[in-house]
Motif scaffolding. Structure first.
Motif, short mmCIF file in Angstrom:
data_model
loop_
_atom_site.label_atom_id
_atom_site.label_comp_id
_atom_site.label_asym_id
_atom_site.label_seq_id
_atom_site.Cartn_x
_atom_site.Cartn_y
_atom_site.Cartn_z
N GLY A 118 -5.58 15.22 -1.79
CA GLY A 118 -4.33 14.52 -1.49
C GLY A 118 -4.51 13.27 -0.64
N ALA A 119 -5.75 12.98 -0.23
CA ALA A 119 -6.02 11.78 0.56
C ALA A 119 -5.92 10.54 -0.32
N THR A 120 -5.46 9.44 0.25
CA THR A 120 -5.34 8.18 -0.48
C THR A 120 -6.71 7.54 -0.65
N VAL A 121 -7.09 7.29 -1.90
CA VAL A 121 -8.35 6.62 -2.22
C VAL A 121 -8.14 5.11 -2.25
N ALA A 122 -7.01 4.69 -2.83
CA ALA A 122 -6.71 3.27 -2.94
C ALA A 122 -5.23 3.06 -3.16
N THR A 123 -4.72 1.92 -2.70
CA THR A 123 -3.36 1.51 -3.03
C THR A 123 -3.48 0.36 -4.01
N ILE A 124 -2.67 0.41 -5.05
CA ILE A 124 -2.77 -0.54 -6.15
C ILE A 124 -1.41 -1.21 -6.32
N LYS A 137 -7.05 -6.59 -2.35
CA LYS A 137 -8.01 -7.51 -2.98
C LYS A 137 -7.68 -7.66 -4.46
N ARG A 138 -7.66 -8.89 -4.92
CA ARG A 138 -7.39 -9.18 -6.33
C ARG A 138 -8.58 -8.75 -7.16
N VAL A 139 -8.33 -8.00 -8.26
CA VAL A 139 -9.38 -7.58 -9.19
C VAL A 139 -8.98 -7.95 -10.61
N ASN A 140 -9.95 -8.10 -11.47
CA ASN A 140 -9.69 -8.41 -12.88
C ASN A 140 -9.34 -7.13 -13.62
N ALA A 141 -8.36 -7.22 -14.50
CA ALA A 141 -7.93 -6.07 -15.29
C ALA A 141 -7.94 -6.45 -16.76
N LYS A 142 -8.12 -5.43 -17.60
CA LYS A 142 -8.07 -5.68 -19.05
C LYS A 142 -7.35 -4.52 -19.72
N ARG A 143 -6.68 -4.86 -20.82
CA ARG A 143 -6.02 -3.83 -21.64
C ARG A 143 -7.04 -3.28 -22.61
N THR A 144 -7.12 -1.96 -22.65
CA THR A 144 -8.05 -1.31 -23.55
C THR A 144 -7.39 -0.08 -24.14
#
Length: 154
Positions: free
Chosen positions: A87-93, A106-113
């Motif tokens: 239940g611990a938070t790994v990341a907020t998106i 932090k800005r990251v690149n995303a792609k539709r797959t």
């Protein structure tokens, strides 16, 4: 003989008019309805809107969208939280309407797959399902630690 053929040929060339497949009104109806001439033969109704025809199963991939992407909400937009099994938070998106992604600010690149939006930060790969009717399909995996967990929308 030449006296008859030349004037007949000149008259035939002068009388010929260009052939157009469709007129302007019909072309506009096709554009507004999202139909093509082929899909109209299959039942696409040029008197309906593009959204109505898309709902009926007819779509034209070459046709411009009826609405722009700024007004059409993306299924990925919003605040998300990746959690561990404990239940611990790994990341907020955070994902905006243009599908730009920030992980822990932090800005990251995303792609539709294949119907999902995938992005990575370090060794963690995040996968968010585009069909919001499917539950439990949003997850993260850590390739280094070999762990996996759910991603939930806030």
């Amino acid at each position: 003989m030449k006296r008859i053929i030349l004037p007949a040929l000149a008259m035939l060339i002068g009388v010929q008019t260009p052939a157009h497949a469709i007129n302007d009104k019909y072309r506009q109806q096709l554009e507004q309805s999202g139909c093509t001439q082929m899909s109209e033969l299959e039942g696409c109704d040029i008197h309906k809107s593009q959204a109505e025809n898309a709902k009926a199963g007819f779509s034209n991939p070459q046709a411009p969208a009826a609405t722009d992407s700024a007004t059409t909400p993306t299924p990925y937009a919003g605040q998300w939280v990746a959690k561990s099994d404990s239940g611990a938070t790994v990341a907020t998106i955070r994902i905006d309407a243009k599908e730009q992604v920030w992980v822990n600010g932090k800005r990251v690149n995303a792609k539709r797959t294949d119907g999902t939006l995938q992005f990575r930060q370090g060794k963690i790969t995040f996968t968010i399902q585009g069909d919001r009717r499917l539950t439990g399909e949003d997850y993260w995996t850590d390739s280094d630690a070999g762990t996996k967990g759910p991603i939930e929308i806030e």
